[in-house]
Design a protein around this motif. Structure first.
Motif, PDB file in Angstrom:
ATOM      1  N   ASN A  21       0.614  -1.433   0.437  1.00  0.00           N
ATOM      2  CA  ASN A  21       0.169  -0.464   0.183  1.00  0.00           C
ATOM      3  C   ASN A  21       0.693   1.099  -0.086  1.00  0.00           C
ATOM      4  N   CYS A  22       1.508   0.783  -0.865  1.00  0.00           N
ATOM      5  CA  CYS A  22       2.980   2.047  -1.064  1.00  0.00           C
ATOM      6  C   CYS A  22       2.324   3.188  -1.861  1.00  0.00           C
ATOM      7  N   PRO A  23       2.531   4.642  -2.213  1.00  0.00           N
ATOM      8  CA  PRO A  23       2.927   5.345  -0.999  1.00  0.00           C
ATOM      9  C   PRO A  23       2.085   5.348  -0.057  1.00  0.00           C
ATOM     10  N   LEU A  24       2.594   5.409   1.361  1.00  0.00           N
ATOM     11  CA  LEU A  24       1.899   5.562   2.289  1.00  0.00           C
ATOM     12  C   LEU A  24       2.178   6.793   3.668  1.00  0.00           C
ATOM     13  N   SER A  25       1.743   7.334   3.679  1.00  0.00           N
ATOM     14  CA  SER A  25       2.226   8.689   4.796  1.00  0.00           C
ATOM     15  C   SER A  25       0.953   8.102   5.911  1.00  0.00           C
ATOM     16  N   ILE A  26       2.217   7.888   7.189  1.00  0.00           N
ATOM     17  CA  ILE A  26       1.294   7.487   9.355  1.00  0.00           C
ATOM     18  C   ILE A  26       1.957   8.498   9.390  1.00  0.00           C
ATOM     19  N   ASN A  27       1.577   8.869  10.516  1.00  0.00           N
ATOM     20  CA  ASN A  27       1.512   9.543  12.317  1.00  0.00           C
ATOM     21  C   ASN A  27       2.214   8.624  12.538  1.00  0.00           C
TER      22      ASN A  27
ATOM     23  N   ASN B   1       0.700   1.949  14.941  1.00  0.00           N
ATOM     24  CA  ASN B   1       0.170   0.631  15.122  1.00  0.00           C
ATOM     25  C   ASN B   1      -1.327   0.564  14.021  1.00  0.00           C
ATOM     26  N   PHE B   2      -0.610  -0.692  12.924  1.00  0.00           N
ATOM     27  CA  PHE B   2      -1.134  -0.883  12.387  1.00  0.00           C
ATOM     28  C   PHE B   2      -2.713  -0.903  12.332  1.00  0.00           C
TER      29      PHE B   2
ATOM     30  N   ALA C 184       6.021  10.042   8.346  1.00  0.00           N
ATOM     31  CA  ALA C 184       6.552   9.507   8.132  1.00  0.00           C
ATOM     32  C   ALA C 184       5.813   9.030   6.424  1.00  0.00           C
ATOM     33  N   ALA C 185       6.556   9.159   5.620  1.00  0.00           N
ATOM     34  CA  ALA C 185       6.579   9.392   4.640  1.00  0.00           C
ATOM     35  C   ALA C 185       7.093   8.103   3.519  1.00  0.00           C
TER      36      ALA C 185
ATOM     37  N   TYR D 189      12.791   7.468   2.454  1.00  0.00           N
ATOM     38  CA  TYR D 189      12.095   8.155   3.775  1.00  0.00           C
ATOM     39  C   TYR D 189      11.808   9.845   4.182  1.00  0.00           C
ATOM     40  N   HIS D 190      10.843  10.218   4.208  1.00  0.00           N
ATOM     41  CA  HIS D 190      10.803  11.556   5.409  1.00  0.00           C
ATOM     42  C   HIS D 190      10.306  11.401   5.903  1.00  0.00           C
ATOM     43  N   ALA D 191      10.824  12.431   6.790  1.00  0.00           N
ATOM     44  CA  ALA D 191      10.499  12.382   8.727  1.00  0.00           C
ATOM     45  C   ALA D 191      10.163  14.336   8.597  1.00  0.00           C
ATOM     46  N   GLU D 192       8.937  14.618   8.754  1.00  0.00           N
ATOM     47  CA  GLU D 192       8.619  15.976   9.286  1.00  0.00           C
ATOM     48  C   GLU D 192       8.077  16.345  10.966  1.00  0.00           C
TER      49      GLU D 192
END
Length: 109
Positions: free
Chosen positions: A12-18, A30-31, A94-95, A104-107
């Motif tokens: 399921n990428c691309p995926l952006s999660i907190n 947690n998925f 995170a994306a 990987y990119h973290a903001e």
């Protein structure tokens, strides 16, 4: 930052999660559904490790330490020191993108 994935991948990428910070050494998410797991006790956790805790908790480590917990290794972030600086001690978004050289990119939130 490049992620190397030895044998496991996120679908399921691309995926952006907190992702939430935990113990000032990791980010976790947690998925809602279980992922395939093959856990073992790594002993030494290294900054940049990407692991699955249980069958649904994705963990990105930004500090190195020893652990008695069991994880499924998903891969690692090549530039762990840069990731640690970007991740900081707070929560991040995170994306993930699944490509030949996944990024990987973290903001900071």
């Amino acid at each position: 930052m490049t992620i190397k994935r030895p044998g496991h991948s996120l679908r399921n990428c691309p995926l952006s999660i907190n992702m939430n910070d935990h113990n000032r050494n990791e980010k976790f998410y947690n998925f809602s559904n279980a992922l395939p797991e093959d856990s073992a006790r790594p002993g030494e956790i290294r900054a940049g490790d990407i692991m699955l805790y249980g069958d649904n908790c994705l963990v990105l480590f930004y500090e190195s330490f020893t652990s008695t917990y069991h994880y499924t290794r998903m891969g690692y972030i090549e530039d762990a020191s840069r990731f640690a600086q970007a991740a900081g001690a707070g929560d991040v978004t995170a994306a993930f993108d699944q490509a030949e050289n996944s990024k990987y990119h973290a903001e900071e939130k």
